[in-house]
Design a protein around this motif. Structure first.
Motif, PDB file in Angstrom:
ATOM      1  N   ASP A  44       5.704  -1.465   3.004  1.00 34.94           N
ATOM      2  CA  ASP A  44       6.161  -0.749   1.803  1.00 34.94           C
ATOM      3  C   ASP A  44       5.040  -0.699   0.765  1.00 34.94           C
ATOM      4  O   ASP A  44       5.177  -0.085  -0.295  1.00 34.94           O
ATOM      5  CB  ASP A  44       7.458  -1.342   1.237  1.00 34.94           C
ATOM      6  CG  ASP A  44       7.302  -2.781   0.779  1.00 34.94           C
ATOM      7  OD1 ASP A  44       6.241  -3.385   1.022  1.00 34.94           O
ATOM      8  OD2 ASP A  44       8.256  -3.312   0.177  1.00 34.94           O
ATOM      9  N   SER A  45       3.885  -1.318   1.101  1.00 39.65           N
ATOM     10  CA  SER A  45       2.671  -1.117   0.302  1.00 39.65           C
ATOM     11  C   SER A  45       2.309   0.366   0.284  1.00 39.65           C
ATOM     12  O   SER A  45       1.490   0.805  -0.526  1.00 39.65           O
ATOM     13  CB  SER A  45       1.511  -1.948   0.856  1.00 39.65           C
ATOM     14  OG  SER A  45       1.364  -1.743   2.255  1.00 39.65           O
ATOM     15  N   ASP A  83       8.729  -1.700   7.386  1.00 38.32           N
ATOM     16  CA  ASP A  83       9.145  -2.546   6.259  1.00 38.32           C
ATOM     17  C   ASP A  83      10.408  -1.967   5.652  1.00 38.32           C
ATOM     18  O   ASP A  83      10.451  -0.781   5.312  1.00 38.32           O
ATOM     19  CB  ASP A  83       8.030  -2.503   5.197  1.00 38.32           C
ATOM     20  CG  ASP A  83       7.696  -3.857   4.648  1.00 38.32           C
ATOM     21  OD1 ASP A  83       8.418  -4.824   4.932  1.00 38.32           O
ATOM     22  OD2 ASP A  83       6.676  -3.934   3.929  1.00 38.32           O
ATOM     23  N   LYS A 113      10.820  -5.368   9.127  1.00 38.76           N
ATOM     24  CA  LYS A 113      10.415  -6.554   8.358  1.00 38.76           C
ATOM     25  C   LYS A 113      11.282  -6.645   7.103  1.00 38.76           C
ATOM     26  O   LYS A 113      11.544  -5.633   6.451  1.00 38.76           O
ATOM     27  CB  LYS A 113       8.934  -6.485   7.976  1.00 38.76           C
ATOM     28  CG  LYS A 113       8.480  -7.671   7.125  1.00 38.76           C
ATOM     29  CD  LYS A 113       6.982  -7.797   7.047  1.00 38.76           C
ATOM     30  CE  LYS A 113       6.330  -6.923   6.015  1.00 38.76           C
ATOM     31  NZ  LYS A 113       6.783  -7.134   4.616  1.00 38.76           N
TER      32      LYS A 113
HETATM   33  O1  KIV Z   1       3.757  -3.932   2.615  1.00 38.13           O
HETATM   34  C1  KIV Z   1       2.811  -4.532   3.165  1.00 38.13           C
HETATM   35  O2  KIV Z   1       1.728  -3.976   3.387  1.00 38.13           O
HETATM   36  C2  KIV Z   1       3.015  -5.921   3.544  1.00 38.13           C
HETATM   37  C3  KIV Z   1       1.852  -6.691   4.086  1.00 38.13           C
HETATM   38  C4  KIV Z   1       0.821  -6.904   3.072  1.00 38.13           C
HETATM   39  C5  KIV Z   1       2.275  -7.938   4.746  1.00 38.13           C
HETATM   40  O3  KIV Z   1       4.097  -6.414   3.409  1.00 38.13           O
END
Ligand code: KIV
Length: 263
Positions: A44-45, A83, A113
Motif C-alpha cells: 500500500d506504499s 497489501d 498482507k
Molecule cells: O507497503 C509496503 O511497501 C510495505 C513494505 C514496506 C513492507 O508494507
C-alpha cells in the motif's frame, strides 16, 4: 508454477535467505521476475510512491486492485502478495474476508498482507485457503496512533508484546511475517522463536528475508530515504539526464537523424 508458501517454509528450514520487493505495475513485475525475486509485494506504499499521497491511508481497494492486476500479469513465477489497504479489513471480519477474496479472485494475487495482530481475521482467511502475510512493528497504517514513523519495540515491554503478537499470528496460520523498523536483536529473537519466515525492513540481518520498496532500491525517489534503505542504483538521475539529452538533441536538430527516420 508460482513460488508457494511451502517454498518459503522450505527456505526457512534450509536457512536460505530470500528477498521480497514491492512492485506496482506490469513492467516492474517483469523485471523482478527476470531477476528471480521469489515474492512481489503490491504494497500500500503505492499510495505514497506512485499516487502522491502523504500517507498510505487514502489508497482504496479499487486502486490496490488495479495495480495488483497489472503486477499479477507481469509475474510469471514470483508469488504476488497484495497489501490490504487501510479500512478494508478493520471494520468487520466479513468485510476483511470479502476484501481478501477480491485480491485473489479479481486481482490475481496468491496471498494478502495485513498490518497488526489480526488474529481472528487471519484464522478465518487461512481456514478458507487464503494465505496471510503478517506485518508487525512499524505499521504505517497506524502512523497517527504511533505518533509518526518511529522505531518500535525499543523497551523490554514493547519487545515482549511484539514477540507475543508474532507468536499469535504464526499460531493463527500466517505463512510469513514482515517486521518493520524494530531493533535488530529483537527481530533476531522473534525470528529464532518462529517456524515461519520473517521478512525484515529496518529490522537487521537476523531476519530470514529482506524487503525493500523497489523505488528506494533503484534510486528513483526524490526525497530522503530512511536509514535502513540501501540504494543499489541511481535511476532517477539517469532518467533526468536521458530526458535532458533528448530535449537538447531535439532543440539542436540532431534528433531525429538519418538512422531514426523512414525513407
Ligand atoms: O507497503 C509496503 O511497501 C510495505 C513494505 C514496506 C513492507 O508494507
Amino acid at each position: 508454477m508460482h513460488v508457494t508458501v511451502r517454498d518459503l517454509a522450505r527456505f526457512k528450514q534450509e536457512g536460505r535467505k530470500f528477498v521480497m520487493l514491492t512492485a506496482y505495475d506490469h513492467l516492474t513485475a517483469g523485471i523482478l521476475d527476470e531477476a528471480d525475486v521469489p515474492v512481489i509485494l503490491v504494497g500500500d506504499s503505492l499510495a505514497q510512491v506512485m499516487l502522491g499521497y502523504e500517507t498510505t491511508l487514502p489508497v482504496t481497494m479499487d486502486e490496490m486492485l488495479h495495480h495488483t492486476k497489472a503486477v499479477a500479469r507481469g509475474a510469471g513465477r514470483a508469488m504476488v502478495v497484495a497489501d490490504m489497504p487501510f479500512g478494508s479489513y478493520q471494520t468487520s471480519l466479513d468485510e476483511g474476508f470479502a476484501s481478501a477474496v477480491r485480491f485473489l479472485k479479481e486481482g490475481g494475487a496468491q496471498a494478502v498482507k495485513l498490518e497488526g495482530a489480526q488474529v481472528e481475521l487471519t484464522h478465518r482467511l487461512v481456514d478458507h485457503g487464503i494465505p496471510v502475510m503478517a506485518h508487525l512493528g512499524l505499521t504505517p497504517q497506524s502512523v497517527h496512533a504511533l505518533g509518526g514513523y518511529r522505531v518500535q519495540g525499543r523497551s523490554r515491554e514493547a519487545a515482549d508484546r511484539l514477540a507475543s503478537d508474532a507468536r499469535s499470528m504464526a499460531k493463527a496460520g500466517a505463512f510469513s511475517l514482515v517486521l518493520e523498523a524494530i531493533p535488530a536483536p529483537v527481530a533476531a529473537e522473534i525470528t529464532r522463536s518462529l517456524a515461519i519466515p520473517t521478512i525484515g525492513i529496518g529490522a537487521g540481518g537476523g531476519c530470514d528475508a529482506q524487503v525493500l520498496v523497489i523505488t528506494d532500491l533503484l534510486g528513483l525517489g526524490s526525497g530522503k530515504a530512511p536509514k535502513f534503505v540501501k540504494q543499489y542504483a541511481n535511476l532517477r538521475s539517469t532518467a533526468v539526464d536521458a530526458v535532458t539529452q533528448f530535449t537538447n538533441e531535439v532543440q539542436t536538430g540532431s534528433f531525429p537523424d538519418d538512422s531514426h527516420i523512414y525513407r
